[in-house]
Design an enzyme around this catalytic site. Structure first.
Site, short mmCIF file in Angstrom:
data_model
loop_
_atom_site.label_atom_id
_atom_site.label_comp_id
_atom_site.label_asym_id
_atom_site.label_seq_id
_atom_site.Cartn_x
_atom_site.Cartn_y
_atom_site.Cartn_z
N LYS A 67 -4.28 1.47 -2.14
CA LYS A 67 -3.51 0.40 -1.50
C LYS A 67 -3.56 0.52 0.03
CE LYS A 67 0.13 1.43 -4.02
NZ LYS A 67 -0.47 2.31 -5.04
N THR A 68 -3.36 1.71 0.54
CA THR A 68 -3.43 1.92 1.99
C THR A 68 -4.84 1.69 2.51
OG1 THR A 68 -1.64 3.55 1.85
CG2 THR A 68 -2.99 3.57 3.84
N ASP A 112 4.24 0.40 3.70
CA ASP A 112 4.10 1.20 2.49
C ASP A 112 5.48 1.40 1.85
OD1 ASP A 112 2.82 2.62 0.54
OD2 ASP A 112 2.53 4.43 1.74
N THR A 161 4.53 1.20 -5.61
CA THR A 161 4.24 1.72 -6.95
C THR A 161 5.27 1.21 -7.95
OG1 THR A 161 5.54 3.71 -6.48
CG2 THR A 161 3.19 3.82 -6.03
N ARG A 220 -7.85 9.27 -5.54
CA ARG A 220 -7.26 10.35 -4.74
C ARG A 220 -7.38 11.69 -5.46
NH1 ARG A 220 -1.44 9.05 -2.92
NH2 ARG A 220 -2.61 7.71 -1.49
#
Length: 341
Positions: A67-68, A112, A161, A220
């Site tokens: 997302k980032t 975020d 999330t 990740r």
């Protein structure tokens, strides 16, 4: 809270710097998420042709899916700057005013953990997103007055999330609401291969697939496992990663073929052995393994459910037949009262 395992999608400060070196800068280099990329590419191209700020975007999905990274890519594709903050940081209205008063025309403003905005900050952001203005209260008591401050047209990108925790009025301000899904093994293998090339690690196709298979569908985690496999290969295998080297390194880390680590196994064995498959309550599981209930619910449980090992029921968590088979735990009947609170 205790430090989480290697397959947790949470991010340490050291890993933030490492991850930044591996992030793609263009949408074409971003692996997977084909529907998300298609929607974004259309929105980006349309905004560029009109010379306007792009519609606000809400990205949601499990942690570690990009997302980032997508927020940075959107800014890069639009040819504008990006300001980054997070919900917990925006504790007061003045924090939001200070940031948005400095935002440039068509710039990206990335928030975020947007589900963690304070209620008064969230109310102020409504007009900022919809009308590009903010109403500021000056003074107190009878002499107080409201001043309307115009801000430049910008593109807000929210990441979360926990989409269910975002209020309907806030969600309705976003023109694009896009869900990021866990990756399949071939997509993750491409990410592993790309990251290995950037890190100057020799890895073959089978080695990339082995790392990807144990990464819980999360880039990740795949990159984190690749770092550990790289270390093992440099010390024990002349720096070359194949399927055998990857298996040995990951087995040494106690990450099994499904990507389950020590905490996952503790959760499942608690449900299977101690409580005969359930039903058993989340708080009971947490107390049994000395872990925070929120960590189990947000970090570990979704993947166990995705694998079909555990179900949520009104009475508590229940292990599936597949879980009994995988962990080789014999089924047994019990006359004790289920622990479901």
């Amino acid at each position: 809270m205790r430090e989480q395992g290697i397959v947790s999608a949470s991010l340490s400060e050291d890993e933030r710097q490492f991850e930044a070196t591996l992030r793609p800068q263009r949408l074409a280099d971003f692996a997977g998420q084909s529907k998300v990329k298609e929607n974004l590419s259309i929105a980006i191209e349309a905004a560029k042709r009109r010379g306007e700020a792009m519609d606000h975007v809400l990205l949601y999905g499990p942690p570690g899916l990009g997302k980032t990274t997508l927020a940075s890519i959107i800014a890069s594709e639009l040819g504008v700057g990006i300001q980054q903050t997070s919900g917990p940081v925006l504790a007061k209205k003045l924090d939001l005013v200070g940031l948005l008063s400095n935002v440039e025309e068509r710039e990206v403003f990335f928030i975020d953990e947007i589900h963690r905005l304070q209620p008064d900050v969230e109310e102020m952001i409504y007009s900022a997103l919809e009308d590009f203005r903010m109403d500021i209260l000056i003074g107190t008591g009878p002499g107080a007055r409201t001043v309307s401050m115009d801000i430049k047209r910008f593109t807000a990108i929210g990441a979360t999330t926990r989409q269910g925790l975002i209020s309907a009025p806030l969600r309705g301000r976003f023109g694009l609401v896009l869900r990021l899904s866990p990756y399949d093994v071939p997509e993750l293998a491409k990410i592993v291969a790309r990251s290995a090339a950037l890190l100057d690690v020799q890895i073959d196709r089978e080695g990339s697939e082995e790392v990807a298979r144990r990464a819980r569908g999360t880039p990740r985690i795949a990159n984190r496992l690749l770092r550990r496999v790289r270390d093992y290969a440099q010390v024990r295998a002349a720096g070359v990663v194949d399927a055998g080297v990857a298996q040995k390194a990951l087995n040494l880390l106690e990450v099994d073929r499904h990507g389950l680590d020590e905490i996952d196994q503790k959760i499942m064995l608690t449900v299977l052995q101690k409580y005969s498959g359930g039903p058993v309550g989340l708080n009971t599981i947490a107390a049994s393994i000395d872990e925070e209930p929120d960590t189990i619910e947000e970090v570990y449980e979704p993947y166990l459910m995705q694998l079909g090992f555990i179900d949520r029921t009104p009475r508590g968590r229940v292990a599936t037949d597949q879980a009994f088979d995988y962990f080789k735990v014999p089924r047994r009947s019990t006359g004790s009262t289920p622990q479901s609170f």
